[in-house]
Design an enzyme around this catalytic site. Structure first.
Site, PDB file in Angstrom:
ATOM      1  N   GLY A 156       0.809  -1.220   0.000  1.00  0.00           N
ATOM      2  CA  GLY A 156       0.000   0.000   0.000  1.00  0.00           C
ATOM      3  C   GLY A 156       0.835   1.259   0.000  1.00  0.00           C
ATOM      4  N   ALA A 157       1.911   1.257  -0.802  1.00  0.00           N
ATOM      5  CA  ALA A 157       2.901   2.333  -0.704  1.00  0.00           C
ATOM      6  C   ALA A 157       2.720   3.438  -1.733  1.00  0.00           C
ATOM      7  CB  ALA A 157       4.307   1.749  -0.826  1.00  0.00           C
ATOM      8  N   ASN A 158       1.604   3.450  -2.442  1.00  0.00           N
ATOM      9  CA  ASN A 158       1.426   4.490  -3.454  1.00  0.00           C
ATOM     10  C   ASN A 158       0.817   5.775  -2.883  1.00  0.00           C
ATOM     11  OD1 ASN A 158      -0.975   2.630  -3.418  1.00  0.00           O
ATOM     12  ND2 ASN A 158      -1.855   4.325  -4.583  1.00  0.00           N
TER      13      ASN A 158
ATOM     14  N   GLY B 215      -0.448   7.952   1.133  1.00  0.00           N
ATOM     15  CA  GLY B 215      -0.604   7.990   2.585  1.00  0.00           C
ATOM     16  C   GLY B 215       0.590   7.497   3.378  1.00  0.00           C
TER      17      GLY B 215
ATOM     18  N   GLY C 207       1.876   4.511   3.721  1.00  0.00           N
ATOM     19  CA  GLY C 207       2.787   3.633   3.004  1.00  0.00           C
ATOM     20  C   GLY C 207       3.756   4.411   2.136  1.00  0.00           C
TER      21      GLY C 207
ATOM     22  N   SER D 138      -3.946  -0.363  14.614  1.00  0.00           N
ATOM     23  CA  SER D 138      -4.691   0.884  14.803  1.00  0.00           C
ATOM     24  C   SER D 138      -5.232   0.931  16.218  1.00  0.00           C
ATOM     25  CB  SER D 138      -5.857   0.929  13.804  1.00  0.00           C
ATOM     26  OG  SER D 138      -6.802   1.921  14.157  1.00  0.00           O
TER      27      SER D 138
ATOM     28  N   TYR E 272     -13.796  -3.606  11.418  1.00  0.00           N
ATOM     29  CA  TYR E 272     -12.473  -2.993  11.346  1.00  0.00           C
ATOM     30  C   TYR E 272     -11.675  -3.302  12.616  1.00  0.00           C
ATOM     31  CZ  TYR E 272      -8.832   0.591  10.974  1.00  0.00           C
ATOM     32  OH  TYR E 272      -7.628   1.259  10.927  1.00  0.00           O
TER      33      TYR E 272
END
Length: 311
Positions: free
Chosen positions: A22-24, A26, A28, A146, A172
């Site tokens: 998820g590094a694209n 935020g 990440g 979280s 969640y």
């Protein structure tokens, strides 16, 4: 080491290989960017390769992209195989990607979306890549949880996929509690090897796209309060970066913001909820996760011993 830990405290990462999910965007993106700037070879493991390439183009250093969709076990297996074919080692696996408060949906394999993506997807990916980490002294698996792991959270073994009823916040919370239980159980299994450790982190309240599915009733109040209760993605990434790079970090620890209620601030060692340390539930969740994902880890069976809470 400064009490107000920042990216300036990251040791030189030259020669280290980091995979960040998820590094694209935020958290990440900020995590990957900081690691690359300190010399690591970074792989952005992302669902949308085009977005990943754009993100990589904005970073300095050795940054590449790998397609990986955590909502699909087939994609996870394909992505892990591709990484294994191009890498001979992994020093850091940052399990960062996630979804939050989504309407009721399932992954391609029929798992509830939040549990399937946040927990099962990363469980499977870690298991498929771990043998590239075990020979590497100082390697770390860092999984992002979280504060939501405390909110209406439990591991609902009688309805893990929320088929009988669905609450987006509770689902969640289950997924984020599972992230912590996975970390603690993984550390117990890794301990005899003495090379790789498992660590967890959380970003506090960070202003990212993750909150786009927040129910409408909370969206307006949060918009007004955002400047007070949230921090930038760059600050939110600091606990993950500290967990990944601080030489003083120990396996099984948990890092989060140091401010009041862990909402914001510089990263420090924190403590997760009492139920997250339940060894019996950790081990039951592990067994169920192996069955659901079809992934077996190349580590020894853990002893049934309590994992100490961090202060």
């Amino acid at each position: 080491m400064s009490e107000k830990w920042t990216t300036a405290d990251i040791p030189v990462q030259q020669g280290r290989v980091a995979v960040v999910t998820g590094a694209n965007t935020g958290l990440g993106y900020e995590t990957a960017r900081a690691l690359a700037e300190r010399g690591a070879s970074v792989v952005l493991a992302v669902r949308d390769v085009e977005k990943g390439e754009r993100a990589a183009s904005r970073m300095t250093g050795d940054v590449t992209v790998q397609a990986l969709d955590l909502t699909s076990l087939a994609s996870i297996r394909a992505g892990a195989a591709a990484l294994r074919s191009r890498l001979d080692r992994i020093d850091l696996l940052i399990n960062n990607a996630g979804v939050m408060y989504t309407p009721k949906q399932t992954t391609r394999d029929g798992f509830e979306l939040q549990f399937g993506t946040n927990h099962l997807g990363h469980f499977a990916l870690t298991g498929l890549l771990l043998d590239l980490m075990l020979p590497v002294p100082g390697s770390r698996v860092v999984t992002v949880s979280s504060t939501g792991h405390r909110i209406r959270a439990a591991i609902h073994f009688d309805d893990l996929q929320w088929e009988r009823s669905y609450g987006r916040a509770a689902a969640y919370g289950q997924s984020k509690l599972a992230n912590l239980m996975f970390t603690y159980e993984l550390q117990r299994r890794l301990a005899p090897h003495g090379t790789t450790v498992a660590v967890a982190a959380h970003p506090g309240m960070s202003s990212t796209e993750l909150a786009r599915n927040t129910p409408a009733a909370f969206r307006v109040p949060l918009t007004w309060l955002a400047p007070v209760i949230t921090q930038t993605p760059a600050m939110g990434a600091l606990p993950t970066l500290r967990a990944a790079t601080d030489p003083a970090v120990l396996g099984g620890q948990y890092y989060g913001p140091g401010g009041r209620n862990e909402v914001k601030g510089h990263p420090r060692l924190v403590t997760s909820s009492p139920q997250s340390y339940d060894v019996a539930v950790q081990q039951r969740l592990w067994a169920v996760s192996e069955d659901l994902s079809g992934v077996r880890f190349p580590v020894v069976q853990a002893e049934r011993t309590a994992f100490p809470r961090t202060p």
